[in-house]
Design a protein around this motif. Structure first.
Motif, short mmCIF file in Angstrom:
data_model
loop_
_atom_site.label_atom_id
_atom_site.label_comp_id
_atom_site.label_asym_id
_atom_site.label_seq_id
_atom_site.Cartn_x
_atom_site.Cartn_y
_atom_site.Cartn_z
N UNK A 133 -82.18 0.25 -30.42
CA UNK A 133 -82.80 1.17 -29.47
C UNK A 133 -84.23 0.32 -29.01
N UNK A 134 -84.66 -0.62 -29.67
CA UNK A 134 -85.88 -1.47 -29.27
C UNK A 134 -85.28 -2.52 -28.32
N UNK A 135 -84.31 -2.81 -28.04
CA UNK A 135 -83.67 -3.67 -27.18
C UNK A 135 -83.33 -5.07 -27.68
N UNK A 136 -83.08 -4.79 -29.05
CA UNK A 136 -83.14 -6.18 -29.86
C UNK A 136 -81.51 -6.45 -30.03
N UNK A 137 -81.07 -7.67 -29.79
CA UNK A 137 -79.66 -7.89 -29.96
C UNK A 137 -79.19 -8.38 -31.29
N UNK A 138 -78.09 -7.85 -31.78
CA UNK A 138 -77.78 -7.97 -33.28
C UNK A 138 -76.33 -8.60 -33.19
N UNK A 139 -76.06 -9.76 -33.63
CA UNK A 139 -74.89 -10.26 -33.59
C UNK A 139 -73.94 -9.37 -34.65
N UNK A 140 -72.81 -8.98 -34.34
CA UNK A 140 -71.91 -8.15 -35.32
C UNK A 140 -70.76 -9.04 -35.58
N UNK A 141 -70.60 -9.67 -36.88
CA UNK A 141 -69.67 -10.55 -37.36
C UNK A 141 -68.74 -9.87 -38.40
N UNK A 142 -67.66 -9.34 -38.10
CA UNK A 142 -66.75 -8.61 -38.80
C UNK A 142 -65.30 -9.27 -39.13
N UNK A 143 -64.85 -8.80 -40.11
CA UNK A 143 -63.53 -9.38 -40.64
C UNK A 143 -62.36 -8.60 -39.91
N UNK A 144 -62.71 -7.75 -39.03
CA UNK A 144 -61.96 -6.72 -38.47
C UNK A 144 -61.84 -7.03 -37.09
N UNK A 145 -60.75 -6.95 -36.47
CA UNK A 145 -60.46 -7.64 -34.96
C UNK A 145 -60.63 -6.72 -33.79
N UNK A 146 -61.12 -7.18 -32.60
CA UNK A 146 -61.24 -6.41 -31.46
C UNK A 146 -62.81 -5.69 -31.23
N UNK A 147 -62.69 -5.64 -29.85
CA UNK A 147 -63.98 -4.88 -29.28
C UNK A 147 -64.12 -3.46 -30.02
#
Length: 403
Positions: free
Chosen positions: A230-244
């Protein structure tokens, strides 16, 4: 005293079921407990801060990711194996013992009943689409039931802004956090649930051509390989689960955890530890082949599975037993064209229904009578398996017997 007796019986019945190999006990335990004390779920929920997660697809995965994110705060009770009706919730809370938090997956048809029993702090609504056509409610009817249920409660809702049905249901709530989780499947939301006019779309935006219903401004957005908060900050999401779709599930989990003041970095660190959910997405080695299992139960789910699956030999498995729904006509709502050019194998109780559908779609395939024959039919390397519910469980059981 009745609640204590019922809780003890719930745990004992569940343990006996597991010990005798009849199942994980998540249903039978809760059923027996509720027979002794019909108010047991409410008793067990009392004193906990509870999150409910509901929708047609993604409930189990989002529940697991939310549980991981919330575990930063302490012990979290959850029905992680997917028993998502009141019997399963009762069994999960009884098994967990006293915990400050609980994250519960809820079958969309039972949401109102479970809201009444558990008085959650947050409810997350993921999506609504057709499922189990022989017995499930029509999608707009389900949205109407959700809307009626939420209108009478002062509750924090986290909802998918990209699904018109979910938006219409959730907009009556006093407190809504909107997540741009995406909606690749549009075939159940062409018509406005408010006025019956057509839903128009352009880019990420959607609106009703006949009334004021439109896409709300999201506070959380899935963007590229991450999430914007909500503040406009981007966070990279690194999951071991596939797909958007799983990054979208993670965005919803982050939005829920934020209401409990969990730091995003801490939540993401816990979510990256999640490798599979009740066997879904698991990579298993067998006879020189790396097998990945993907569960898909309805047209929207198959669309996402094709997005996740790599371009390698692919086994499709279809049953139509009671947990799957007996009607396989939904296969004609699935576009199988992404499979063109792959080595496609088919199996399951209703493989011939699938064979006809693939023929209509112009997809070449090979029928195999069993999972074992499928393995023998592909060279060493990768194999994707996409299956509906009981076919998925059959294949998991066969892999477990060997490993």
């Amino acid at each position: 005293m009745r609640a204590k007796l019922a809780t003890s019986a719930t745990r004992s019945a569940a343990a006996l079921s597991r010990a005798t190999g009849r199942g994980d006990g998540s249903v039978i335990g809760g059923r027996i407990g509720l027979m002794i004390d019909p108010n047991l779920l409410a008793e067990l929920a009392s004193g906990r801060q509870i999150v409910l997660i509901s929708g047609t697809n993604g409930k189990t995965t989002t529940t697991r990711l939310t549980t991981a994110a919330m575990s930063v705060l302490g012990n979290v009770a959850t029905n992680g194996l997917g028993a998502n009706m009141p019997t399963g919730h009762t069994s999960a809370l009884a098994k967990a013992g006293p915990t400050p938090y609980a994250v519960l997956e809820v079958d969309e048809h039972y949401l109102d009943q479970v809201l009444d029993a558990t008085h959650p702090r947050v409810v997350a609504l993921l999506n609504l689409s057709r499922d189990q056509l022989d017995r499930a409610k029509e999608v707009a009817m389900m949205a109407a039931l959700w809307r009626e249920s939420l209108a009478k409660r002062d509750i924090q809702v986290v909802a998918n802004a990209d699904d018109p049905m979910v938006t219409w249901a959730a907009q009556v709530a006093e407190h809504v956090t909107w997540v741009a989780a995406g909606q690749r499947w549009h075939d159940d939301s062409w018509v406005c649930p408010e006025c019956g006019a057509t839903i128009e779309r352009m880019g990420d935006a959607w609106w009703c051509s006949g009334c004021t219903l439109h896409r709300p401004v999201p506070q959380w957005t899935v963007q590229h390989d991450g999430v914007v908060d909500p503040t406009g900050t981007y966070h990279e999401v690194k999951l071991q689960l596939p797909g958007r779709v799983n990054r979208a599930n993670a965005a919803t989990a982050l939005a829920v955890a934020a209401h409990f003041r969990v730091r995003i970095a801490d939540a993401l660190a816990r979510m990256t530890e999640v490798k599979s959910i009740a066997g879904r997405y698991a990579m298993v080695e067998r006879d020189g082949r790396m097998i990945r299992l993907l569960l898909s139960k309805n047209p929207a789910g198959w669309l996402e599975a094709f997005d996740m699956a790599d371009n390698v030999p692919t086994l499709l498995a279809i049953n139509a037993r009671d947990p799957d729904g007996l009607d396989t006509s939904w296969l004609y709502d699935v576009d199988f064209s992404p499979l063109r050019g792959r080595h496609v194998l088919i199996t399951g109780d209703r493989a011939m229904d699938l064979a006809v559908r693939l023929t209509v779609n112009g997809i070449a395939f090979q029928h195999v009578p069993s999972f074992g024959r499928a393995l023998a039919s592909v060279p060493p390397g990768r194999l994707e398996v996409i299956a509906n519910y009981t076919a998925f469980q059959d294949i998991r059981a066969e892999l477990d017997r060997v490993n």
